[in-house]
Write a protein that holds these residues in place. Structure first.
Motif, PDB file in Angstrom:
ATOM      1  N   ARG A  93       0.764  -1.266  -0.043  1.00  0.00           N
ATOM      2  CA  ARG A  93      -0.047   0.048  -0.193  1.00  0.00           C
ATOM      3  C   ARG A  93       0.848   1.296   0.080  1.00  0.00           C
ATOM      4  O   ARG A  93       0.641   2.125  -0.651  1.00  0.00           O
ATOM      5  CB  ARG A  93      -0.670  -0.015   1.241  1.00  0.00           C
ATOM      6  CG  ARG A  93      -2.114  -0.907   0.983  1.00  0.00           C
ATOM      7  CD  ARG A  93      -3.288  -0.702   2.103  1.00  0.00           C
ATOM      8  NE  ARG A  93      -2.698  -0.536   3.412  1.00  0.00           N
ATOM      9  CZ  ARG A  93      -2.634  -1.526   4.346  1.00  0.00           C
ATOM     10  NH1 ARG A  93      -2.744  -2.827   3.969  1.00  0.00           N
ATOM     11  NH2 ARG A  93      -2.360  -1.095   5.633  1.00  0.00           N
ATOM     12  N   SER A  94       1.672   1.366   0.986  1.00  0.00           N
ATOM     13  CA  SER A  94       2.844   2.422   1.113  1.00  0.00           C
ATOM     14  C   SER A  94       3.600   2.578  -0.360  1.00  0.00           C
ATOM     15  O   SER A  94       3.847   3.525  -0.836  1.00  0.00           O
ATOM     16  CB  SER A  94       3.735   2.404   2.074  1.00  0.00           C
ATOM     17  OG  SER A  94       3.012   2.028   3.252  1.00  0.00           O
ATOM     18  N   PHE A  96       2.486   1.833  -3.272  1.00  0.00           N
ATOM     19  CA  PHE A  96       1.645   2.428  -4.490  1.00  0.00           C
ATOM     20  C   PHE A  96       1.143   3.636  -4.208  1.00  0.00           C
ATOM     21  O   PHE A  96       0.751   4.457  -4.956  1.00  0.00           O
ATOM     22  CB  PHE A  96       0.487   1.403  -4.669  1.00  0.00           C
ATOM     23  CG  PHE A  96       1.027   0.037  -5.391  1.00  0.00           C
ATOM     24  CD1 PHE A  96       1.755   0.142  -6.700  1.00  0.00           C
ATOM     25  CD2 PHE A  96       0.944  -1.177  -4.834  1.00  0.00           C
ATOM     26  CE1 PHE A  96       2.101  -1.080  -7.147  1.00  0.00           C
ATOM     27  CE2 PHE A  96       1.216  -2.116  -5.365  1.00  0.00           C
ATOM     28  CZ  PHE A  96       2.236  -1.873  -6.441  1.00  0.00           C
ATOM     29  N   SER A  97       1.005   4.051  -2.764  1.00  0.00           N
ATOM     30  CA  SER A  97       0.612   5.411  -2.470  1.00  0.00           C
ATOM     31  C   SER A  97       1.681   6.258  -2.372  1.00  0.00           C
ATOM     32  O   SER A  97       1.732   7.462  -2.342  1.00  0.00           O
ATOM     33  CB  SER A  97      -0.099   5.415  -1.033  1.00  0.00           C
ATOM     34  OG  SER A  97       0.325   5.292  -0.227  1.00  0.00           O
ATOM     35  N   GLU A  99       3.737   7.110  -0.210  1.00  0.00           N
ATOM     36  CA  GLU A  99       3.829   7.877   1.231  1.00  0.00           C
ATOM     37  C   GLU A  99       4.774   6.872   2.084  1.00  0.00           C
ATOM     38  O   GLU A  99       4.903   5.888   1.964  1.00  0.00           O
ATOM     39  CB  GLU A  99       2.359   8.112   1.728  1.00  0.00           C
ATOM     40  CG  GLU A  99       1.660   8.938   0.800  1.00  0.00           C
ATOM     41  CD  GLU A  99       0.619   9.722   1.541  1.00  0.00           C
ATOM     42  OE1 GLU A  99       0.941  10.496   2.488  1.00  0.00           O
ATOM     43  OE2 GLU A  99      -0.605   9.402   1.029  1.00  0.00           O
TER      44      GLU A  99
ATOM     45  N   SER B 140      -5.221   2.619  -2.326  1.00  0.00           N
ATOM     46  CA  SER B 140      -4.174   2.700  -1.123  1.00  0.00           C
ATOM     47  C   SER B 140      -4.302   3.882  -0.231  1.00  0.00           C
ATOM     48  O   SER B 140      -4.368   3.806   1.034  1.00  0.00           O
ATOM     49  CB  SER B 140      -2.636   2.600  -1.743  1.00  0.00           C
ATOM     50  OG  SER B 140      -2.408   1.485  -2.311  1.00  0.00           O
ATOM     51  N   ASN B 141      -4.472   5.169  -0.877  1.00  0.00           N
ATOM     52  CA  ASN B 141      -4.835   6.166   0.147  1.00  0.00           C
ATOM     53  C   ASN B 141      -6.025   6.342   0.783  1.00  0.00           C
ATOM     54  O   ASN B 141      -6.181   6.811   1.960  1.00  0.00           O
ATOM     55  CB  ASN B 141      -4.969   7.625  -0.754  1.00  0.00           C
ATOM     56  CG  ASN B 141      -3.619   7.682  -1.625  1.00  0.00           C
ATOM     57  OD1 ASN B 141      -2.544   7.708  -0.836  1.00  0.00           O
ATOM     58  ND2 ASN B 141      -3.432   8.224  -2.800  1.00  0.00           N
TER      59      ASN B 141
END
Lengths: 230, 230
Positions: A93-94, A96-97, A99, B140-141
């Motif tokens: 997730r991080s 692809f986001s 962040e 993801s966000n």
DNA sequence: CGTGTTATTGAAGTGTATCAAATTGCGTGG
DNA sequence: CCACGCAATTTGATACACTTCAATAACACG
């Protein structure tokens, strides 16, 4: 701390978690990339894969063991957000986001992880478009679970959440002996409340506590308690 | 109920939400598919795009207006899971997880939607691999936001959640006048608690209530109240 | 066999839900 | 355009589930 092997002889296609991972559809070149790039780590219970706030630099693929994803607020209250077992991916997730990570990942059992560097992941995704669809499917399912958990957190009493947590944690992670605090962190309540509720459940014959172990003796009634019906 | 136009003359690339949508990178053929397949709907406040339990048969692209995603439990308690405005996509999670929808989507303002049938979406994704990456980034966000909301739901008092809800709903959806119940459904509390808390905030000079309207008069202090710092 | 972590129990305080009833505000139709 | 009717808001009283803090007990691990 953590043993690191760049284990080229151990091929992904031989991994016991391969068939249930998102990579199961990879073909020749993809598999080769994976095998060349992956780094195997061994963690013992309590070891941290990454901390909240770290920059995501790759993907963690659970070969065996259990990893919890959690986040502590300023008052020291911990929320366990997710738990992973073999075949699960952590940290995408991080990735692809783009962040920093919001949560920390901590092994709660002896755990074997294959780490796949960010570059390798994106190269794989580029060459295998269906990979991102598989990530999407997983994430969609995880999101669905979060929707339910949010509703339960807001609208259901701790007793029901604890009942459900017992079932979820026990039935999905058989090998792991969860502590009262971990159950509380997952259910979104306190250790004391978990302990008192467990005592109630035992009095009602739903579970049995031997030392620190918890055995579910009446699954059906526990499911009822959890109000799994929404 | 809802006006339906198969509006071929209205091209997606001219849509005011195009540049901020996931489709912004589409080229010739992709755009053509989109334009040919999309169906424009007009909803008025209260209209339902889909119900919880429906089978996902496409993607809803918000052109203008506001749509809430919510879920009611057996006791009638509603959890507002998400809110969408122009440029946002609705329903793609169920599309990719291949399950029936968990939540209902309800317009809360006059809203214009472009509906893109499932087949068209998958065809677009197949031909434009970066599309699924964009979905992945959005999801993801959104997931990250859910992690935070879950923690807040479990560990922060209603007052703080309400303060945050006020800020979030007001600052992201300017045109919409949220009801006390909607604020409660988002914050995960009751209408009464929202009302009492709003009265407190007003007494402290953080907001002003005129009729049913709410004006934030001290954003900074309200942010403080929300404990946005975790 | 100690020593630190985990579990347990108790007492006390409180935030929030709940229910019910009154009031206000708003859109709608006459 | 005003009055009506309904939905949204408001207020009050009550109850209680849960947290918090603190102190003790049990367990597991080296």
């Amino acid at each position: 701390m953590t043993a690191i092997n760049k284990n080229l002889s151990n091929n992904c296609q031989d991994c016991k978690s391969f068939s249930i991972s998102v990579f199961c559809s990879l073909h020749n070149e993809g598999l080769e990339t994976l095998n060349q790039q992956k780094i195997t780590h061994h963690y013992k219970s309590g070891d941290v894969l990454f901390h909240s706030g770290d920059t995501a630099n790759g993907l963690y693929c659970v070969v065996s063991g259990t990893v919890k994803l959690e986040r502590e607020d300023s008052q020291g209250k911990t929320q366990m957000v997710q738990v992973y077992k073999n075949g699960d991916m952590i940290g995408y997730r991080s990735l692809f986001s783009d962040e920093t990570t919001l949560t920390s990942a901590v092994a709660v059992e002896p755990t074997e992880i294959c780490f796949i560097p960010k570059k390798a992941v994106f190269s794989l995704v580029k060459d295998n478009p269906d990979l991102s669809l598989k990530f999407l499917t997983r994430l969609s399912n995880d999101f669905r679970m979060m929707e339910i958990r949010l509703q339960r957190a807001n609208h259901q009493p701790a007793t029901e959440r604890i009942a459900e947590s017992l079932l979820f944690l026990r039935e999905n992670f058989e090998s792991k002996k969860w502590t009262r605090k971990e159950i509380a962190d997952w259910a979104g309540t306190t250790t004391e409340t978990v302990i008192r509720t467990l005592a109630d459940f035992e009095a009602e014959g739903l579970i049995e506590q031997k030392g620190r172990g918890i055995v579910i003796t009446n699954r059906l009634k526990l499911l009822e308690k959890a109000s799994i019906s929404i």
